[in-house]
Design a protein around this motif. Structure first.
Motif, PDB file in Angstrom:
ATOM      1  N   ALA A 145      25.297 -39.530  77.886  1.00 64.10           N
ATOM      2  CA  ALA A 145      25.675 -38.205  77.390  1.00 64.10           C
ATOM      3  C   ALA A 145      24.884 -37.080  78.021  1.00 64.10           C
ATOM      4  N   ASN A 146      23.887 -37.405  78.823  1.00 62.87           N
ATOM      5  CA  ASN A 146      23.098 -36.344  79.449  1.00 62.87           C
ATOM      6  C   ASN A 146      22.371 -36.863  80.683  1.00 62.87           C
ATOM      7  N   ILE A 147      21.568 -35.988  81.275  1.00 65.11           N
ATOM      8  CA  ILE A 147      20.791 -36.308  82.459  1.00 65.11           C
ATOM      9  C   ILE A 147      19.372 -36.682  82.032  1.00 65.11           C
ATOM     10  N   TYR A 148      18.817 -37.699  82.674  1.00 63.61           N
ATOM     11  CA  TYR A 148      17.416 -38.063  82.462  1.00 63.61           C
ATOM     12  C   TYR A 148      16.670 -37.848  83.766  1.00 63.61           C
ATOM     13  N   CYS A 149      15.567 -37.117  83.698  1.00 65.28           N
ATOM     14  CA  CYS A 149      14.770 -36.823  84.890  1.00 65.28           C
ATOM     15  C   CYS A 149      13.295 -37.064  84.610  1.00 65.28           C
ATOM     16  N   GLY A 150      12.568 -37.444  85.639  1.00 67.81           N
ATOM     17  CA  GLY A 150      11.124 -37.550  85.579  1.00 67.81           C
ATOM     18  C   GLY A 150      10.518 -36.751  86.708  1.00 67.81           C
ATOM     19  N   VAL A 151       9.478 -35.950  86.399  1.00 73.30           N
ATOM     20  CA  VAL A 151       8.828 -35.094  87.396  1.00 73.30           C
ATOM     21  C   VAL A 151       7.650 -35.841  88.027  1.00 73.30           C
ATOM     22  N   ALA A 152       7.571 -35.801  89.352  1.00 72.53           N
ATOM     23  CA  ALA A 152       6.533 -36.540  90.068  1.00 72.53           C
ATOM     24  C   ALA A 152       5.133 -36.075  89.684  1.00 72.53           C
ATOM     25  N   ASN A 153       4.290 -37.033  89.344  1.00 72.64           N
ATOM     26  CA  ASN A 153       2.878 -36.802  89.038  1.00 72.64           C
ATOM     27  C   ASN A 153       2.090 -37.777  89.898  1.00 72.64           C
ATOM     28  N   VAL A 154       1.754 -37.355  91.130  1.00 73.95           N
ATOM     29  CA  VAL A 154       1.175 -38.281  92.095  1.00 73.95           C
ATOM     30  C   VAL A 154      -0.224 -38.723  91.700  1.00 73.95           C
ATOM     31  N   THR A 155      -0.983 -37.889  90.991  1.00 80.21           N
ATOM     32  CA  THR A 155      -2.338 -38.275  90.596  1.00 80.21           C
ATOM     33  C   THR A 155      -2.311 -39.427  89.605  1.00 80.21           C
ATOM     34  N   GLN A 156      -1.239 -39.530  88.819  1.00 82.25           N
ATOM     35  CA  GLN A 156      -1.100 -40.615  87.852  1.00 82.25           C
ATOM     36  C   GLN A 156      -0.095 -41.683  88.312  1.00 82.25           C
ATOM     37  N   SER A 157       0.459 -41.512  89.502  1.00 81.39           N
ATOM     38  CA  SER A 157       1.453 -42.452  90.042  1.00 81.39           C
ATOM     39  C   SER A 157       2.583 -42.700  89.048  1.00 81.39           C
ATOM     40  N   ARG A 158       3.227 -41.603  88.625  1.00 82.88           N
ATOM     41  CA  ARG A 158       4.307 -41.744  87.663  1.00 82.88           C
ATOM     42  C   ARG A 158       5.219 -40.525  87.724  1.00 82.88           C
ATOM     43  N   PHE A 159       6.428 -40.679  87.158  1.00 85.95           N
ATOM     44  CA  PHE A 159       7.338 -39.566  86.929  1.00 85.95           C
ATOM     45  C   PHE A 159       7.277 -39.236  85.443  1.00 85.95           C
ATOM     46  N   ASP A 160       6.842 -38.036  85.118  1.00 85.38           N
ATOM     47  CA  ASP A 160       6.658 -37.639  83.722  1.00 85.38           C
ATOM     48  C   ASP A 160       7.959 -37.158  83.090  1.00 85.38           C
ATOM     49  N   GLY A 161       8.147 -37.460  81.801  1.00 82.52           N
ATOM     50  CA  GLY A 161       9.244 -36.901  81.024  1.00 82.52           C
ATOM     51  C   GLY A 161      10.566 -37.609  81.157  1.00 82.52           C
ATOM     52  N   ALA A 162      10.589 -38.772  81.811  1.00 81.39           N
ATOM     53  CA  ALA A 162      11.863 -39.443  82.062  1.00 81.39           C
ATOM     54  C   ALA A 162      12.529 -39.965  80.801  1.00 81.39           C
ATOM     55  N   ASP A 163      11.765 -40.110  79.725  1.00 88.90           N
ATOM     56  CA  ASP A 163      12.335 -40.666  78.504  1.00 88.90           C
ATOM     57  C   ASP A 163      13.078 -39.623  77.677  1.00 88.90           C
ATOM     58  N   GLN A 164      13.038 -38.361  78.112  1.00 87.99           N
ATOM     59  CA  GLN A 164      13.701 -37.290  77.379  1.00 87.99           C
ATOM     60  C   GLN A 164      14.926 -36.809  78.146  1.00 87.99           C
ATOM     61  N   GLY A 165      16.047 -36.645  77.463  1.00 90.52           N
ATOM     62  CA  GLY A 165      17.239 -36.115  78.119  1.00 90.52           C
ATOM     63  C   GLY A 165      17.006 -34.700  78.602  1.00 90.52           C
ATOM     64  N   ALA A 166      17.474 -34.389  79.820  1.00 92.19           N
ATOM     65  CA  ALA A 166      17.200 -33.089  80.426  1.00 92.19           C
ATOM     66  C   ALA A 166      18.254 -32.044  80.090  1.00 92.19           C
ATOM     67  N   ALA A 167      19.365 -32.434  79.535  1.00 94.86           N
ATOM     68  CA  ALA A 167      20.416 -31.484  79.148  1.00 94.86           C
ATOM     69  C   ALA A 167      21.070 -31.995  77.882  1.00 94.86           C
ATOM     70  N   SER A 168      21.541 -31.098  77.028  1.00 97.00           N
ATOM     71  CA  SER A 168      22.087 -31.530  75.752  1.00 97.00           C
ATOM     72  C   SER A 168      23.394 -32.307  75.926  1.00 97.00           C
ATOM     73  N   ILE A 169      24.278 -31.829  76.794  1.00 95.49           N
ATOM     74  CA  ILE A 169      25.516 -32.552  77.097  1.00 95.49           C
ATOM     75  C   ILE A 169      25.799 -32.378  78.590  1.00 95.49           C
ATOM     76  N   ALA A 170      25.780 -33.477  79.324  1.00 92.29           N
ATOM     77  CA  ALA A 170      26.057 -33.401  80.759  1.00 92.29           C
ATOM     78  C   ALA A 170      26.728 -34.685  81.215  1.00 92.29           C
ATOM     79  N   PHE A 171      27.932 -34.587  81.751  1.00 95.87           N
ATOM     80  CA  PHE A 171      28.679 -35.711  82.303  1.00 95.87           C
ATOM     81  C   PHE A 171      28.839 -36.841  81.276  1.00 95.87           C
ATOM     82  N   PRO A 172      29.293 -36.543  80.041  1.00 94.24           N
ATOM     83  CA  PRO A 172      29.346 -37.560  78.990  1.00 94.24           C
ATOM     84  C   PRO A 172      30.490 -38.548  79.183  1.00 94.24           C
ATOM     85  N   TYR A 173      30.310 -39.741  78.653  1.00 92.93           N
ATOM     86  CA  TYR A 173      31.326 -40.779  78.806  1.00 92.93           C
ATOM     87  C   TYR A 173      32.632 -40.407  78.123  1.00 92.93           C
ATOM     88  N   TRP A 174      32.563 -39.636  77.031  1.00 94.80           N
ATOM     89  CA  TRP A 174      33.801 -39.294  76.323  1.00 94.80           C
ATOM     90  C   TRP A 174      34.646 -38.263  77.065  1.00 94.80           C
TER      91      TRP A 174
END
Length: 407
Positions: A277-306
């Motif tokens: 139902a939405n987009i999931y994104c993670g922002v690069a954090n090279v000092t921690q070797s991770r993409f931050d925030g990927a577990d949170q949907g980035a838009a309320s409704i984007a490209f939904p299956y319905w």
């Protein structure tokens, strides 16, 4: 606006279409394969109609000694890029016996192609989709010359260009990373498109060279490129709380949409994918070797299956591109009424934010124009810059009457 181009009557031929600025005038030209030939038409500017999408009837072409449209393992491997740092775009393609390339001579003709490497051949298994679909022409080491990379059974292989050929004996990821028996990621990377189609090369640490990332069973895995040794470092998991098989990302409408690009303008590539139902994104954090925030949907409704976005003629068109020219990568795709975009509003100060793609930015490619009926139509729609607008902020594709572009 459209321009008729002969020969595009099959999925395979249309898969060869590329939009790239071959003559260096700031406008993308049209290249495609016919038999063993790659033909490029320069972007034409008709008198009094600077924004009309037309291509010159004259063309440059180069003929390979194998049939480019005999299969997707050839037609999808066509690349248009600068191999020798002369600011002119050259042409490469994978043949049965390796990669062949043709160099651009002063934007007036192409030299006869010759084999640049015997790697990536049929004998090495590169006619298999899990391999040829990962082949990319990218400047891994940042020297201005385009290299060639792809995923084989043992991992990622990259060969570097010296301007005349791809240097054999190039690097392969160590420790079994991205292989068919990757113990770090607990993933057979050749087993599903939701793994191997997500593999890409992007600068996730903003150091000027390209790293490699992809989606394994348990999240996103990346290996940084080490310039002094010209090798990839050990693969590590950069996302563990999203993009997992257990969360449904092993389904193609979701997993194959994962891509990498800079959504917040900090210079480092981030990761995004389409969920139910939405987009999931993670922002690069090279000092921690991770993409931050990927577990949170980035838009309320984007490209939904319905709204039908689980159909292949929609999810397969989703692409990261800077559609509004603000320097941030957006997420766009071809839906019912045309091209829809979720525009990034993310910032380097934190937070991941996209607009809701509630209306079309381009109506040309909608279902009412039958773009959903044949794969060679919807599969050809891609970002382009035919009118000197910011890079990849327009869209072009091959329809019933020829080539159509947004303005």
């Amino acid at each position: 606006m459209s321009t008729v181009v002969d020969g595009h009557d099959s999925v395979i031929e249309t898969e060869s279409v590329r939009f790239a600025d071959v003559n260096g005038d700031g406008r993308d030209d049209l290249c495609y394969a016919l038999g063993g030939v790659v033909r490029c038409h320069y972007r034409d500017i008709p008198s009094g109609s600077p924004d009309a999408c037309e291509f010159d009837a004259n063309y440059l072409e180069t003929e390979f000694n194998f049939h480019l449209v005999a299969g997707l393992d050839h037609s999808t491997t066509i690349g248009v890029s600068d191999l020798n740092q002369d600011n002119r775009l050259d042409v490469c393609a994978r043949g049965p016996d390796g990669i062949h390339c043709s160099k651009n001579y002063q934007n007036a003709t192409f030299y006869s192609p010759y084999r640049w490497t015997t790697r990536f051949s049929d004998a090495e298994g590169w006619d298999e989709e899990s391999k040829y679909s990962t082949l990319k022409y990218v400047d891994v080491d940042g020297d201005g010359r385009t290299d060639v990379c792809g995923r084989e059974d043992e991992g990622i292989r990259c060969l570097f260009s010296n301007g005349y050929w791809f240097i054999d004996g190039g690097i392969v990821t160590e420790h079994g990373d991205f292989s068919n028996s990757d113990l770090t990621a607990w993933t057979n990377w050749g087993s599903s498109p939701t793994h191997y189609e997500t593999i890409d090369f992007a600068d996730i640490d903003d150091d000027g060279d390209l790293d490699v990332c992809g989606r394994g069973r348990h999240g996103i895995y990346c290996a940084l490129f080490d310039y002094p040794t010209r090798t990839f470092e050990k693969e590590t998991r950069w996302v563990s709380n999203q993009f997992l098989d257990a969360y449904g990302w092993n389904q193609e409408p979701y997993g194959t949409t994962i891509q990498f690009g800079d959504i917040n303008g900090d210079g480092a590539a981030d990761v995004c994918g389409r969920g139910g139902a939405n987009i999931y994104c993670g922002v690069a954090n090279v000092t921690q070797s991770r993409f931050d925030g990927a577990d949170q949907g980035a838009a309320s409704i984007a490209f939904p299956y319905w709204d039908g976005w689980n159909a292949e003629n929609r999810y397969d068109t989703i692409v990261m591109t800077d559609a509004d020219g603000d320097g941030l990568q957006d997420m766009c795709g071809r839906g019912y009424a045309g091209i829809y975009c979720a525009f990034s509003e993310s910032t380097i100060f934190g937070g991941i934010s996209f607009t809701d793609p509630t209306s079309t930015i381009v109506s040309t490619f909608g279902d009412n124009g039958s773009w959903h009926t044949r794969e060679q139509f919807w599969g050809s729609v891609q970002p382009a810059s035919v009118n000197s607008n910011p890079a990849d902020s327009e869209f072009c594709g091959v329809g019933w009457a020829g080539v159509y572009c947004s303005q």
